[in-house]
Design an enzyme around this catalytic site. Structure first.
Site, PDB file in Angstrom:
ATOM      1  N   ARG A  73       0.846  -1.203   0.000  1.00 54.91           N
ATOM      2  CA  ARG A  73       0.000   0.000   0.000  1.00 54.91           C
ATOM      3  C   ARG A  73       0.878   1.249   0.000  1.00 54.91           C
ATOM      4  O   ARG A  73       0.565   2.233  -0.665  1.00 54.91           O
ATOM      5  CB  ARG A  73      -0.934  -0.019   1.215  1.00 54.91           C
ATOM      6  CG  ARG A  73      -2.033  -1.070   1.138  1.00 54.91           C
ATOM      7  CD  ARG A  73      -2.838  -1.138   2.415  1.00 54.91           C
ATOM      8  NE  ARG A  73      -3.508   0.122   2.711  1.00 54.91           N
ATOM      9  CZ  ARG A  73      -4.055   0.393   3.904  1.00 54.91           C
ATOM     10  NH1 ARG A  73      -3.989  -0.505   4.888  1.00 54.91           N
ATOM     11  NH2 ARG A  73      -4.653   1.547   4.127  1.00 54.91           N
ATOM     12  N   GLN A 104      -9.396  10.561   7.226  1.00 57.01           N
ATOM     13  CA  GLN A 104      -9.307   9.162   7.670  1.00 57.01           C
ATOM     14  C   GLN A 104      -8.217   8.439   6.879  1.00 57.01           C
ATOM     15  O   GLN A 104      -7.861   7.319   7.189  1.00 57.01           O
ATOM     16  CB  GLN A 104     -10.652   8.457   7.441  1.00 57.01           C
ATOM     17  CG  GLN A 104     -11.814   9.058   8.200  1.00 57.01           C
ATOM     18  CD  GLN A 104     -13.155   8.500   7.731  1.00 57.01           C
ATOM     19  OE1 GLN A 104     -13.519   7.378   8.060  1.00 57.01           O
ATOM     20  NE2 GLN A 104     -13.857   9.267   6.917  1.00 57.01           N
ATOM     21  N   HIS A 122      -6.688   8.586  11.639  1.00 51.60           N
ATOM     22  CA  HIS A 122      -6.401   7.141  11.629  1.00 51.60           C
ATOM     23  C   HIS A 122      -4.932   6.862  11.323  1.00 51.60           C
ATOM     24  O   HIS A 122      -4.560   5.755  10.937  1.00 51.60           O
ATOM     25  CB  HIS A 122      -7.309   6.419  10.624  1.00 51.60           C
ATOM     26  CG  HIS A 122      -8.744   6.359  11.065  1.00 51.60           C
ATOM     27  ND1 HIS A 122      -9.770   6.078  10.199  1.00 51.60           N
ATOM     28  CD2 HIS A 122      -9.316   6.561  12.276  1.00 51.60           C
ATOM     29  CE1 HIS A 122     -10.915   6.100  10.870  1.00 51.60           C
ATOM     30  NE2 HIS A 122     -10.678   6.383  12.117  1.00 51.60           N
ATOM     31  N   CYS A 155      13.295  -2.113  22.447  1.00 51.08           N
ATOM     32  CA  CYS A 155      12.690  -3.185  23.255  1.00 51.08           C
ATOM     33  C   CYS A 155      12.595  -4.510  22.500  1.00 51.08           C
ATOM     34  O   CYS A 155      11.984  -5.451  23.007  1.00 51.08           O
ATOM     35  CB  CYS A 155      11.293  -2.747  23.718  1.00 51.08           C
ATOM     36  SG  CYS A 155      10.083  -2.745  22.378  1.00 51.08           S
ATOM     37  N   THR A 193     -16.393   9.542   1.886  1.00 50.26           N
ATOM     38  CA  THR A 193     -16.424   8.549   2.962  1.00 50.26           C
ATOM     39  C   THR A 193     -17.768   7.835   2.991  1.00 50.26           C
ATOM     40  O   THR A 193     -18.804   8.443   2.730  1.00 50.26           O
ATOM     41  CB  THR A 193     -16.126   9.165   4.346  1.00 50.26           C
ATOM     42  OG1 THR A 193     -16.021   8.116   5.304  1.00 50.26           O
ATOM     43  CG2 THR A 193     -17.192  10.164   4.766  1.00 50.26           C
TER      44      THR A 193
END
Ligand code: BV8
Length: 252
Positions: A73, A104, A122, A155, A193
Protein backbone atom coordinates in the site's frame (compact mmCIF):
# COMPACT_ATOMS: atom_id res chain seq x y z
CA UNK A 1 -29.77 35.79 -6.15
CA UNK A 2 -31.36 32.38 -5.41
CA UNK A 3 -28.65 29.81 -6.23
CA UNK A 4 -30.00 27.58 -8.96
CA UNK A 5 -27.87 24.51 -8.47
CA UNK A 6 -26.66 22.56 -5.41
CA UNK A 7 -23.09 23.53 -6.40
CA UNK A 8 -24.02 27.26 -6.37
CA UNK A 9 -25.94 26.76 -3.12
CA UNK A 10 -22.87 25.12 -1.56
CA UNK A 11 -20.53 27.78 -2.98
CA UNK A 12 -22.69 30.59 -1.60
CA UNK A 13 -22.73 28.96 1.84
CA UNK A 14 -18.95 28.42 1.75
CA UNK A 15 -18.42 32.04 0.72
CA UNK A 16 -20.27 33.30 3.78
CA UNK A 17 -18.75 30.81 6.24
CA UNK A 18 -15.83 31.69 8.50
CA UNK A 19 -14.88 28.27 9.95
CA UNK A 20 -15.07 25.21 7.67
CA UNK A 21 -14.23 21.65 8.68
CA UNK A 22 -13.48 19.19 5.89
CA UNK A 23 -13.65 15.44 6.61
CA UNK A 24 -12.22 13.18 3.92
CA UNK A 25 -12.20 9.45 3.36
CA UNK A 26 -10.74 6.99 0.90
CA UNK A 27 -12.91 8.33 -1.93
CA UNK A 28 -10.89 11.55 -2.21
CA UNK A 29 -7.82 9.46 -3.14
CA UNK A 30 -9.64 7.02 -5.44
CA UNK A 31 -8.95 9.10 -8.59
CA UNK A 32 -5.23 9.01 -7.64
CA UNK A 33 -5.29 5.22 -7.94
CA UNK A 34 -5.28 4.56 -4.18
CA UNK A 35 -8.06 1.95 -3.81
CA UNK A 36 -10.64 2.69 -1.10
CA UNK A 37 -9.73 0.76 2.06
CA UNK A 38 -12.76 -1.41 2.13
CA UNK A 39 -12.91 -1.91 -1.63
CA UNK A 40 -12.32 -5.51 -2.66
CA UNK A 41 -8.66 -6.28 -2.27
CA UNK A 42 -6.97 -7.07 -5.56
CA UNK A 43 -4.56 -9.82 -6.59
CA UNK A 44 -2.93 -11.85 -3.82
CA UNK A 45 -4.68 -9.74 -1.19
CA UNK A 46 -8.17 -10.65 -2.43
CA UNK A 47 -8.39 -13.54 -0.03
CA UNK A 48 -7.62 -11.39 3.01
CA UNK A 49 -10.11 -9.31 5.00
CA UNK A 50 -8.70 -5.72 5.32
CA UNK A 51 -10.13 -5.25 8.80
CA UNK A 52 -8.31 -8.42 9.88
CA UNK A 53 -5.02 -7.30 8.36
CA UNK A 54 -5.46 -3.90 10.04
CA UNK A 55 -5.68 -5.34 13.57
CA UNK A 56 -3.46 -6.48 16.45
CA UNK A 57 -4.87 -9.98 16.00
CA UNK A 58 -3.90 -10.03 12.32
CA UNK A 59 -0.41 -8.75 13.15
CA UNK A 60 0.02 -11.33 15.93
CA UNK A 61 -1.13 -14.13 13.60
CA UNK A 62 1.21 -13.24 10.74
CA UNK A 63 3.33 -10.07 11.16
CA UNK A 64 5.09 -10.70 7.82
CA UNK A 65 1.81 -10.83 5.91
CA UNK A 66 0.58 -7.57 7.49
CA UNK A 67 3.98 -5.92 6.89
CA UNK A 68 4.01 -6.88 3.22
CA UNK A 69 0.41 -5.63 2.83
CA UNK A 70 1.34 -2.22 4.24
CA UNK A 71 4.53 -2.03 2.19
CA UNK A 72 2.47 -2.73 -0.98
CA UNK A 73 0.00 0.00 0.00
CA UNK A 74 2.91 2.36 0.78
CA UNK A 75 4.39 1.74 -2.69
CA UNK A 76 0.97 2.51 -4.23
CA UNK A 77 0.76 5.79 -2.29
CA UNK A 78 4.32 6.80 -3.22
CA UNK A 79 3.60 6.07 -6.90
CA UNK A 80 0.32 8.04 -6.79
CA UNK A 81 -0.15 11.78 -7.31
CA UNK A 82 -2.66 14.17 -5.77
CA UNK A 83 -5.77 14.71 -7.95
CA UNK A 84 -7.80 17.89 -8.63
CA UNK A 85 -9.92 17.09 -5.56
CA UNK A 86 -6.91 17.24 -3.24
CA UNK A 87 -5.71 20.44 -4.91
CA UNK A 88 -9.13 22.12 -4.64
CA UNK A 89 -9.16 21.47 -0.88
CA UNK A 90 -5.63 22.88 -0.54
CA UNK A 91 -6.86 26.01 -2.37
CA UNK A 92 -9.96 26.25 -0.18
CA UNK A 93 -7.65 26.24 2.87
CA UNK A 94 -5.91 29.37 1.51
CA UNK A 95 -9.24 31.13 0.90
CA UNK A 96 -10.72 30.56 4.35
CA UNK A 97 -9.44 32.09 7.63
CA UNK A 98 -10.37 28.98 9.63
CA UNK A 99 -10.17 25.66 7.81
CA UNK A 100 -9.72 22.31 9.57
CA UNK A 101 -8.91 19.30 7.38
CA UNK A 102 -9.48 15.96 9.13
CA UNK A 103 -8.72 12.85 7.07
CA UNK A 104 -9.31 9.16 7.67
CA UNK A 105 -6.75 8.47 4.95
CA UNK A 106 -3.30 7.21 5.87
CA UNK A 107 -1.81 8.50 2.59
CA UNK A 108 0.00 11.87 2.31
CA UNK A 109 -1.75 13.10 -0.83
CA UNK A 110 -3.37 16.09 0.93
CA UNK A 111 0.05 17.32 2.02
CA UNK A 112 1.52 16.66 -1.44
CA UNK A 113 -1.34 18.73 -2.94
CA UNK A 114 -0.28 21.67 -0.73
CA UNK A 115 -2.60 21.37 2.28
CA UNK A 116 -0.68 22.94 5.16
CA UNK A 117 -2.56 21.50 8.16
CA UNK A 118 -3.82 17.89 7.84
CA UNK A 119 -5.10 15.96 10.87
CA UNK A 120 -4.66 12.20 10.27
CA UNK A 121 -7.24 10.74 12.68
CA UNK A 122 -6.40 7.14 11.63
CA UNK A 123 -2.65 7.69 11.37
CA UNK A 124 -0.10 7.78 8.51
CA UNK A 125 1.21 4.85 6.45
CA UNK A 126 4.64 6.49 5.93
CA UNK A 127 5.34 6.78 9.67
CA UNK A 128 6.47 3.85 11.81
CA UNK A 129 6.70 3.02 15.50
CA UNK A 130 7.29 0.09 17.82
CA UNK A 131 4.15 -1.94 18.42
CA UNK A 132 5.10 -2.23 22.10
CA UNK A 133 7.08 0.78 23.41
CA UNK A 134 5.65 3.10 20.67
CA UNK A 135 9.12 4.53 19.95
CA UNK A 136 9.21 6.22 16.52
CA UNK A 137 11.16 4.17 13.96
CA UNK A 138 12.92 5.82 10.99
CA UNK A 139 12.30 3.22 8.28
CA UNK A 140 15.24 2.61 5.89
CA UNK A 141 14.39 2.23 2.19
CA UNK A 142 15.66 -1.36 2.05
CA UNK A 143 13.31 -2.35 4.88
CA UNK A 144 10.30 -1.62 2.64
CA UNK A 145 11.05 -4.78 0.62
CA UNK A 146 11.73 -7.00 3.63
CA UNK A 147 9.45 -10.00 4.22
CA UNK A 148 9.15 -9.29 7.96
CA UNK A 149 8.74 -6.05 9.98
CA UNK A 150 11.88 -4.50 11.51
CA UNK A 151 12.77 -5.00 15.19
CA UNK A 152 12.59 -2.11 17.64
CA UNK A 153 16.15 -1.17 18.76
CA UNK A 154 14.81 -0.17 22.22
CA UNK A 155 12.69 -3.18 23.26
CA UNK A 156 13.21 -5.78 20.47
CA UNK A 157 9.49 -5.91 19.75
CA UNK A 158 8.10 -5.54 16.21
CA UNK A 159 7.81 -2.26 14.31
CA UNK A 160 4.51 -1.41 12.57
CA UNK A 161 3.05 1.47 10.54
CA UNK A 162 1.81 4.35 12.74
CA UNK A 163 -1.82 3.83 11.77
CA UNK A 164 -4.89 3.13 13.95
CA UNK A 165 -5.89 -0.51 13.72
CA UNK A 166 -9.46 -1.75 14.32
CA UNK A 167 -10.03 -2.09 18.05
CA UNK A 168 -7.37 0.52 18.79
CA UNK A 169 -8.06 3.97 20.18
CA UNK A 170 -7.62 7.03 18.00
CA UNK A 171 -4.92 9.68 18.72
CA UNK A 172 -6.46 11.67 21.59
CA UNK A 173 -5.02 15.04 20.49
CA UNK A 174 -6.44 14.70 16.97
CA UNK A 175 -9.83 13.48 18.27
CA UNK A 176 -9.97 16.54 20.54
CA UNK A 177 -9.22 18.94 17.67
CA UNK A 178 -11.70 17.21 15.33
CA UNK A 179 -14.58 17.18 17.81
CA UNK A 180 -13.99 20.79 18.92
CA UNK A 181 -13.87 21.91 15.29
CA UNK A 182 -17.05 19.98 14.44
CA UNK A 183 -18.84 21.62 17.39
CA UNK A 184 -17.80 25.16 16.36
CA UNK A 185 -17.78 25.19 12.54
CA UNK A 186 -20.44 26.74 10.27
CA UNK A 187 -19.93 24.17 7.54
CA UNK A 188 -18.73 20.55 7.49
CA UNK A 189 -17.66 19.51 3.99
CA UNK A 190 -17.54 15.70 3.81
CA UNK A 191 -15.75 14.09 0.84
CA UNK A 192 -15.44 10.44 -0.14
CA UNK A 193 -16.42 8.55 2.96
CA UNK A 194 -18.98 5.77 3.40
CA UNK A 195 -19.49 6.88 7.00
CA UNK A 196 -19.39 3.40 8.54
CA UNK A 197 -16.18 3.46 10.58
CA UNK A 198 -16.59 4.72 14.14
CA UNK A 199 -16.11 6.90 16.04
CA UNK A 200 -15.22 9.23 13.11
CA UNK A 201 -18.55 8.45 11.40
CA UNK A 202 -20.22 10.45 14.19
CA UNK A 203 -18.50 13.73 13.17
CA UNK A 204 -21.07 14.92 10.58
CA UNK A 205 -23.87 14.45 13.14
CA UNK A 206 -21.82 16.24 15.82
CA UNK A 207 -21.48 19.21 13.45
CA UNK A 208 -25.15 19.14 12.39
CA UNK A 209 -26.34 18.98 16.00
CA UNK A 210 -24.17 22.05 16.71
CA UNK A 211 -25.99 23.92 13.92
CA UNK A 212 -23.49 23.52 11.08
CA UNK A 213 -24.48 23.01 7.44
CA UNK A 214 -23.33 19.60 6.19
CA UNK A 215 -22.26 19.26 2.55
CA UNK A 216 -21.50 15.73 1.25
CA UNK A 217 -19.54 14.91 -1.94
CA UNK A 218 -19.78 11.29 -3.10
CA UNK A 219 -20.73 9.51 -6.34
CA UNK A 220 -22.80 7.10 -4.24
CA UNK A 221 -25.55 8.01 -1.75
CA UNK A 222 -24.39 7.04 1.74
CA UNK A 223 -25.78 7.52 5.29
CA UNK A 224 -23.84 10.82 5.33
CA UNK A 225 -25.50 11.93 2.05
CA UNK A 226 -28.91 11.27 3.58
CA UNK A 227 -28.27 13.43 6.65
CA UNK A 228 -26.45 16.15 4.67
CA UNK A 229 -28.11 19.51 3.91
CA UNK A 230 -26.52 19.58 0.44
CA UNK A 231 -25.54 16.38 -1.41
CA UNK A 232 -23.23 16.92 -4.36
CA UNK A 233 -23.38 13.58 -6.17
CA UNK A 234 -20.17 13.04 -8.11
CA UNK A 235 -16.44 12.37 -7.94
CA UNK A 236 -14.37 14.61 -5.70
CA UNK A 237 -11.89 15.31 -8.50
CA UNK A 238 -14.75 16.78 -10.57
CA UNK A 239 -17.11 18.32 -8.00
CA UNK A 240 -14.52 20.07 -5.77
CA UNK A 241 -12.89 22.09 -8.61
CA UNK A 242 -16.42 23.05 -9.75
CA UNK A 243 -17.16 24.17 -6.17
CA UNK A 244 -13.98 26.32 -6.09
CA UNK A 245 -14.91 27.71 -9.52
CA UNK A 246 -18.38 28.67 -8.28
CA UNK A 247 -16.87 30.07 -5.06
CA UNK A 248 -14.15 32.29 -6.48
CA UNK A 249 -16.43 34.94 -8.19
CA UNK A 250 -18.24 35.39 -4.87
CA UNK A 251 -14.98 36.13 -2.99
CA UNK A 252 -13.52 39.68 -2.56
C1 BV8 B 1 -12.17 1.68 18.25
C2 BV8 B 1 -6.24 2.91 9.38
C3 BV8 B 1 -12.24 1.06 20.49
C4 BV8 B 1 -5.66 1.57 9.09
C5 BV8 B 1 -8.65 2.61 9.70
C6 BV8 B 1 -19.66 1.60 16.83
C7 BV8 B 1 -20.49 0.91 16.02
C8 BV8 B 1 -19.97 -0.16 15.23
C9 BV8 B 1 -18.61 -0.50 15.26
C10 BV8 B 1 -17.79 0.21 16.08
C11 BV8 B 1 -18.31 1.24 16.87
N1 BV8 B 1 -17.28 1.75 17.56
C12 BV8 B 1 -16.13 1.08 17.26
C13 BV8 B 1 -16.42 0.12 16.34
C14 BV8 B 1 -15.47 -0.78 15.76
C15 BV8 B 1 -14.71 -0.19 14.56
C16 BV8 B 1 -15.66 0.15 13.44
O1 BV8 B 1 -16.06 1.27 13.24
N2 BV8 B 1 -16.00 -0.90 12.67
C17 BV8 B 1 -16.87 -0.67 11.50
C18 BV8 B 1 -16.21 -1.26 10.28
C19 BV8 B 1 -18.20 -1.29 11.72
N3 BV8 B 1 -13.96 1.00 14.95
C20 BV8 B 1 -12.73 0.81 15.50
O2 BV8 B 1 -12.23 -0.29 15.68
C21 BV8 B 1 -11.97 2.06 15.89
N4 BV8 B 1 -11.38 1.86 17.17
O3 BV8 B 1 -13.36 1.79 18.22
O4 BV8 B 1 -11.45 1.33 19.34
C22 BV8 B 1 -11.48 1.59 21.57
C23 BV8 B 1 -11.99 2.69 22.22
C24 BV8 B 1 -11.30 3.14 23.31
C25 BV8 B 1 -10.14 2.50 23.72
C26 BV8 B 1 -9.63 1.41 23.00
C27 BV8 B 1 -10.30 0.97 21.88
C28 BV8 B 1 -10.77 2.32 14.93
C29 BV8 B 1 -11.25 2.55 13.55
C30 BV8 B 1 -10.05 2.93 12.64
C31 BV8 B 1 -9.52 1.76 11.86
N5 BV8 B 1 -8.46 2.19 10.93
N6 BV8 B 1 -7.62 3.00 8.90
C32 BV8 B 1 -5.37 1.34 7.63
O5 BV8 B 1 -5.75 2.16 6.78
O6 BV8 B 1 -4.73 0.32 7.35
S1 BV8 B 1 -10.26 2.69 9.09
C33 BV8 B 1 -10.09 2.86 7.37
O7 BV8 B 1 -11.30 2.40 6.84
C34 BV8 B 1 -9.94 4.27 6.86
O8 BV8 B 1 -9.12 5.06 7.69
C35 BV8 B 1 -11.38 4.77 6.86
O9 BV8 B 1 -11.75 5.27 8.10
C36 BV8 B 1 -12.16 3.48 6.66
C37 BV8 B 1 -12.64 3.40 5.25
O10 BV8 B 1 -13.75 4.20 5.20
P1 BV8 B 1 -13.84 5.31 4.03
O11 BV8 B 1 -12.65 6.17 4.08
O12 BV8 B 1 -15.15 5.91 4.16
O13 BV8 B 1 -13.68 4.45 2.69
P2 BV8 B 1 -14.72 3.40 2.09
O14 BV8 B 1 -13.93 2.55 1.20
O15 BV8 B 1 -15.55 2.79 3.13
O16 BV8 B 1 -15.71 4.34 1.22
C38 BV8 B 1 -15.17 5.13 0.21
C39 BV8 B 1 -16.31 6.10 -0.19
O17 BV8 B 1 -15.79 6.95 -1.21
C40 BV8 B 1 -17.53 5.40 -0.77
O18 BV8 B 1 -18.70 5.96 -0.20
C41 BV8 B 1 -17.46 5.71 -2.27
O19 BV8 B 1 -18.75 5.85 -2.84
C42 BV8 B 1 -16.72 7.04 -2.25
N7 BV8 B 1 -15.97 7.34 -3.49
C43 BV8 B 1 -15.44 6.46 -4.37
N8 BV8 B 1 -14.82 7.16 -5.38
C44 BV8 B 1 -14.95 8.49 -5.07
C45 BV8 B 1 -15.67 8.60 -3.85
N9 BV8 B 1 -15.96 9.78 -3.27
C46 BV8 B 1 -15.53 10.92 -3.92
N10 BV8 B 1 -14.81 10.88 -5.08
C47 BV8 B 1 -14.52 9.69 -5.68
N11 BV8 B 1 -13.83 9.69 -6.82
Amino acid sequence: MIPTTPIRQAAQALAQAHHIVCLTGAGVSAESGVAPFRAAQTGLWSKFYPQRLASQEGFADDPGLVWRWYMERLRTVEAAAPNPGHRALAQLETLKPAFTLVTQNVDNLHERAGSRQVYHIHGRINHFRCNYCRAEYPLQAHEQTQEQPPICPHCSELVRPDVVWFGESLPVDVVDIAWRAAESCEIMLVVGTSGVVYPVAQLPSVAKRAGALVIDVNPQCTPVSEMADIFLQGAGGVVLPQLLEALSPTLP
